[in-house]
Design a protein around this motif. Structure first.
Motif, PDB file in Angstrom:
ATOM      1  N   GLN A 232       7.840 -18.875  -8.687  1.00 26.12           N
ATOM      2  CA  GLN A 232       8.534 -17.879  -7.885  1.00 26.12           C
ATOM      3  C   GLN A 232       8.066 -16.489  -8.297  1.00 26.12           C
ATOM      4  O   GLN A 232       7.682 -16.257  -9.450  1.00 26.12           O
ATOM      5  CB  GLN A 232      10.045 -17.997  -8.058  1.00 26.12           C
ATOM      6  N   SER A 233       8.092 -15.566  -7.371  1.00 26.69           N
ATOM      7  CA  SER A 233       7.615 -14.212  -7.655  1.00 26.69           C
ATOM      8  C   SER A 233       8.429 -13.199  -6.867  1.00 26.69           C
ATOM      9  O   SER A 233       9.100 -13.536  -5.897  1.00 26.69           O
ATOM     10  CB  SER A 233       6.127 -14.077  -7.313  1.00 26.69           C
ATOM     11  N   VAL A 234       8.327 -11.953  -7.318  1.00 25.22           N
ATOM     12  CA  VAL A 234       8.966 -10.815  -6.665  1.00 25.22           C
ATOM     13  C   VAL A 234       7.871  -9.824  -6.298  1.00 25.22           C
ATOM     14  O   VAL A 234       7.058  -9.441  -7.149  1.00 25.22           O
ATOM     15  CB  VAL A 234      10.010 -10.143  -7.579  1.00 25.22           C
ATOM     16  N   SER A 235       7.844  -9.420  -5.057  1.00 20.81           N
ATOM     17  CA  SER A 235       6.836  -8.459  -4.598  1.00 20.81           C
ATOM     18  C   SER A 235       7.449  -7.070  -4.528  1.00 20.81           C
ATOM     19  O   SER A 235       8.649  -6.911  -4.258  1.00 20.81           O
ATOM     20  CB  SER A 235       6.282  -8.858  -3.235  1.00 20.81           C
ATOM     21  N   ALA A 236       6.619  -6.061  -4.779  1.00 17.76           N
ATOM     22  CA  ALA A 236       7.096  -4.679  -4.756  1.00 17.76           C
ATOM     23  C   ALA A 236       5.909  -3.761  -4.485  1.00 17.76           C
ATOM     24  O   ALA A 236       4.755  -4.100  -4.769  1.00 17.76           O
ATOM     25  CB  ALA A 236       7.770  -4.316  -6.072  1.00 17.76           C
ATOM     26  N   SER A 389      11.255  -7.318 -19.037  1.00 13.55           N
ATOM     27  CA  SER A 389      10.094  -6.837 -19.781  1.00 13.55           C
ATOM     28  C   SER A 389       9.301  -8.015 -20.323  1.00 13.55           C
ATOM     29  O   SER A 389       9.871  -8.999 -20.805  1.00 13.55           O
ATOM     30  CB  SER A 389      10.539  -5.930 -20.927  1.00 13.55           C
ATOM     31  N   GLY A 390       7.978  -7.910 -20.250  1.00 10.88           N
ATOM     32  CA  GLY A 390       7.105  -8.973 -20.736  1.00 10.88           C
ATOM     33  C   GLY A 390       6.624  -9.919 -19.655  1.00 10.88           C
ATOM     34  O   GLY A 390       5.730 -10.727 -19.907  1.00 10.88           O
ATOM     35  N   GLN A 391       7.210  -9.861 -18.469  1.00 14.15           N
ATOM     36  CA  GLN A 391       6.748 -10.733 -17.389  1.00 14.15           C
ATOM     37  C   GLN A 391       5.363 -10.315 -16.924  1.00 14.15           C
ATOM     38  O   GLN A 391       5.005  -9.141 -16.952  1.00 14.15           O
ATOM     39  CB  GLN A 391       7.734 -10.687 -16.221  1.00 14.15           C
ATOM     40  N   MET A 392       4.600 -11.304 -16.503  1.00 10.05           N
ATOM     41  CA  MET A 392       3.237 -11.069 -16.033  1.00 10.05           C
ATOM     42  C   MET A 392       3.218 -11.036 -14.514  1.00 10.05           C
ATOM     43  O   MET A 392       4.128 -11.531 -13.840  1.00 10.05           O
ATOM     44  CB  MET A 392       2.299 -12.149 -16.553  1.00 10.05           C
ATOM     45  N   GLY A 393       2.148 -10.438 -13.997  1.00 13.39           N
ATOM     46  CA  GLY A 393       1.993 -10.365 -12.556  1.00 13.39           C
ATOM     47  C   GLY A 393       0.593  -9.959 -12.178  1.00 13.39           C
ATOM     48  O   GLY A 393      -0.319  -9.900 -13.021  1.00 13.39           O
ATOM     49  N   GLU A 394       0.413  -9.674 -10.916  1.00 17.39           N
ATOM     50  CA  GLU A 394      -0.883  -9.263 -10.390  1.00 17.39           C
ATOM     51  C   GLU A 394      -0.706  -8.045  -9.497  1.00 17.39           C
ATOM     52  O   GLU A 394       0.295  -7.924  -8.778  1.00 17.39           O
ATOM     53  CB  GLU A 394      -1.544 -10.394  -9.596  1.00 17.39           C
ATOM     54  N   LEU A 395      -1.693  -7.159  -9.550  1.00 12.95           N
ATOM     55  CA  LEU A 395      -1.690  -5.935  -8.754  1.00 12.95           C
ATOM     56  C   LEU A 395      -2.858  -5.987  -7.775  1.00 12.95           C
ATOM     57  O   LEU A 395      -4.009  -6.253  -8.172  1.00 12.95           O
ATOM     58  CB  LEU A 395      -1.817  -4.713  -9.657  1.00 12.95           C
ATOM     59  N   LEU A 396      -2.553  -5.763  -6.520  1.00 15.00           N
ATOM     60  CA  LEU A 396      -3.574  -5.724  -5.474  1.00 15.00           C
ATOM     61  C   LEU A 396      -3.559  -4.327  -4.866  1.00 15.00           C
ATOM     62  O   LEU A 396      -2.595  -3.938  -4.206  1.00 15.00           O
ATOM     63  CB  LEU A 396      -3.291  -6.783  -4.405  1.00 15.00           C
ATOM     64  N   LEU A 442      -3.780   5.595  -6.609  1.00 18.10           N
ATOM     65  CA  LEU A 442      -4.038   4.453  -5.740  1.00 18.10           C
ATOM     66  C   LEU A 442      -2.749   3.677  -5.516  1.00 18.10           C
ATOM     67  O   LEU A 442      -1.934   3.515  -6.435  1.00 18.10           O
ATOM     68  CB  LEU A 442      -5.103   3.543  -6.348  1.00 18.10           C
ATOM     69  N   ASN A 443      -2.559   3.167  -4.318  1.00 21.70           N
ATOM     70  CA  ASN A 443      -1.356   2.414  -3.956  1.00 21.70           C
ATOM     71  C   ASN A 443      -1.722   0.974  -3.635  1.00 21.70           C
ATOM     72  O   ASN A 443      -2.866   0.667  -3.250  1.00 21.70           O
ATOM     73  CB  ASN A 443      -0.653   3.048  -2.751  1.00 21.70           C
ATOM     74  N   GLY A 444      -0.736   0.100  -3.750  1.00 20.77           N
ATOM     75  CA  GLY A 444      -0.960  -1.313  -3.445  1.00 20.77           C
ATOM     76  C   GLY A 444       0.334  -2.093  -3.514  1.00 20.77           C
ATOM     77  O   GLY A 444       1.435  -1.540  -3.374  1.00 20.77           O
ATOM     78  N   VAL A 445       0.202  -3.380  -3.752  1.00 23.64           N
ATOM     79  CA  VAL A 445       1.338  -4.303  -3.827  1.00 23.64           C
ATOM     80  C   VAL A 445       1.203  -5.125  -5.096  1.00 23.64           C
ATOM     81  O   VAL A 445       0.094  -5.571  -5.450  1.00 23.64           O
ATOM     82  CB  VAL A 445       1.397  -5.233  -2.595  1.00 23.64           C
ATOM     83  N   ALA A 446       2.326  -5.328  -5.779  1.00 22.97           N
ATOM     84  CA  ALA A 446       2.346  -6.124  -7.004  1.00 22.97           C
ATOM     85  C   ALA A 446       3.201  -7.358  -6.808  1.00 22.97           C
ATOM     86  O   ALA A 446       4.225  -7.311  -6.113  1.00 22.97           O
ATOM     87  CB  ALA A 446       2.866  -5.301  -8.177  1.00 22.97           C
TER      88      ALA A 446
END
Length: 476
Positions: A232-236, A389-396, A442-446
């Motif tokens: 599961q993930s949260v987008s922002a 805090s400490g959670q991992m994710g990806e930035l596009l 720069l802007n994007g979605v994580a």
């Protein structure tokens, strides 16, 4: 309107005795009974009127109507009150109706001896109550046997019971009408239970094989959604900022003269980025230089004349002029605004403001180091509770849509702000690993990974959250 024996179907049957002249023709009975059934909107009233008309027209001692409910025949109406024997009598009538429906045919006791023999054990038990004749005709609607009508004559009547065929015509005419009224009058829970019962029966038949396969596939999907965990993930929304930002401000009041950089340009420490207009300060410096020379000359002249008073006045004025001149020269030095760090200009396009006045302390440019970044996320208030805090994710990033950059959450700010009409929280993250050439701004979605859990559980949590929010908004 009356009819003789010869005008009725089955009248030539040797087992049927002659009917009296007072027995109405079955067509007239059928029309009057149907009219009585249609004269009321409620099922109970319509059924009683219909059964009473049939009983009166055919000379029956009792006429009963029953429908399937919960897998068994339930007697729903009778032409007359049955008194204290209601439970036992209705059980016998229901058993006799089920006996006729199971054999898919009308039953009569005593039997006429015409046609194939039938099983009439329950019907004979019912006949023992009045001692006359019992006729049961099943009701069929759209190919489905849904109930039956039972006609009983006692042994004292002088009217010979009508043959089964005319009675069947009466039931075929009025039975669907009564069933529609009965179906509409049932409670919602009963209708739902009956629908489920019919669906289960259809599943067990040959025509329901595709339904069985679809139901099995749906069950497998539900089990997978309940038991198989998925990420599961949260987008922002995300933006790239410099790890350190330095503001370039106007040191004094003045006018913008020359702008040497724009947002996105790299700068070095000590590089001149903006020059303020210095004409007024240069004139002021020349004026104080002239006054300083004038006062020094006056001092020397007073010293030569040994006029101590004039000498001290000229000396004081010369010191004031020197101080003013030093101040003007230092202000001239500050006309050139220099970069305080090595980095990139990330904000402040003042190239179009040349000649515009500025006040001391106005922010003209914003600089950020070229090799240090932090990611700022704007997380909606409905999802902030899942961020840690400490959670991992990806930035596009929009500038690099083909490459996802790994990030790690470092800080969740406990203060909300309104952006585009939504309450969001500021969440900071850092880039992990070797980062490509980037630029602050720069802007994007994580996408932040919040753990593994079944899909249906996550969907149920989202639905419940939305339902609670709607309930709260509408004043619940």
């Amino acid at each position: 309107m009356t009819a003789k024996l010869s005008s009725l179907p089955g009248a030539n049957d040797p087992t049927q005795s002659a009917r009296t002249e007072s027995v109405p023709e079955f067509a007239s009975v059928a029309l009057r009974s149907l009219a009585a059934a249609l004269g009321y909107r409620q099922f109970d009233q319509s059924a009683r009127a219909f059964l009473a008309e049939v009983a009166g027209g055919l000379g029956c001692a009792r006429v009963s109507l029953g429908f399937f409910e919960d897998g068994a025949i339930r007697v729903k109406a009778a032409s007359q009150d049955v008194g204290d024997f209601r439970v036992e009598l209705y059980r016998d009538i229901g058993d006799a109706m089920e006996e006729a429906i199971d054999q898919r045919r009308a039953l009569q006791v005593p039997e006429t001896g015409v046609g194939a023999p039938a099983i009439v054990l329950a019907t004979q038990r019912l006949r023992s109550r009045l001692g006359g004749v019992v006729q049961i005709v099943p009701i069929r609607v759209k190919g489905e046997w849904i109930g039956a009508i039972c006609c009983e004559w006692d042994g004292k009547t002088t009217i010979t019971p009508i043959a089964q065929e005319p009675l069947t015509h009466i039931i075929d005419l009025a039975g669907p009408v009564l069933y529609l009224l009965y179906r509409d009058a049932r409670p919602g829970s009963v209708q739902l239970r009956e629908t489920l019962w019919r669906g289960l029966k259809r599943l067990g038949q040959e025509e329901g094989r595709w339904w069985r396969r679809g139901l099995l596939a749906l069950l497998m999907l539900v089990m997978a959604g309940l038991m198989v965990p998925v990420q599961q993930s949260v987008s922002a929304r995300a933006a790239l900022e410099g790890a350190v930002e330095r503001a370039v401000v106007a040191p004094i009041d003045g006018f913008i003269g020359l702008v040497k950089v724009r947002p996105g340009d790299p700068v070095k420490y000590g590089q001149v980025v903006i020059e303020l207009a210095a004409q007024d300060l240069e004139l002021e410096a020349r004026r104080w230089e002239a006054e300083l020379s004038q006062h020094e000359s006056a001092y020397m002249a007073a010293l030569a004349r040994s006029e101590r008073g004039d000498m001290m006045v000229s000396l004081s004025k010369a010191e004031e002029a020197r101080t003013r001149l030093d101040l003007a020269r230092r202000s001239l030095e500050r006309m050139q605004i220099k970069a305080g760090i090595d980095g990139v200009v990330i904000d402040g396009d003042v190239t179009r403001l040349q000649g515009a006045p500025v006040a001391r302390g106005d922010v003209l440019l914003t600089l950020a180091p070229a090799n240090g970044y932090r990611v700022v996320l704007s997380v909606d208030e409905s999802r902030i509770g899942r961020i840690r805090s400490g959670q991992m994710g990806e930035l596009l990033l929009g500038a690099m849509p083909d490459r996802a950059l790994p990030i790690q959450i470092t800080r969740v700010t406990p203060m909300a702000q309104v952006i585009d009409g939504s309450n969001v929280y500021r969440v900071e993250a850092t880039l992990e690993g070797a980062a490509p050439v980037l630029r602050p701004g720069l802007n994007g979605v994580a996408e932040i990974e919040t753990g593994r859990e079944p899909t249906l559980k996550a969907a149920w949590r989202w639905l419940s959250d939305q339902a609670r929010m709607l309930w709260w908004r509408w004043g619940g």
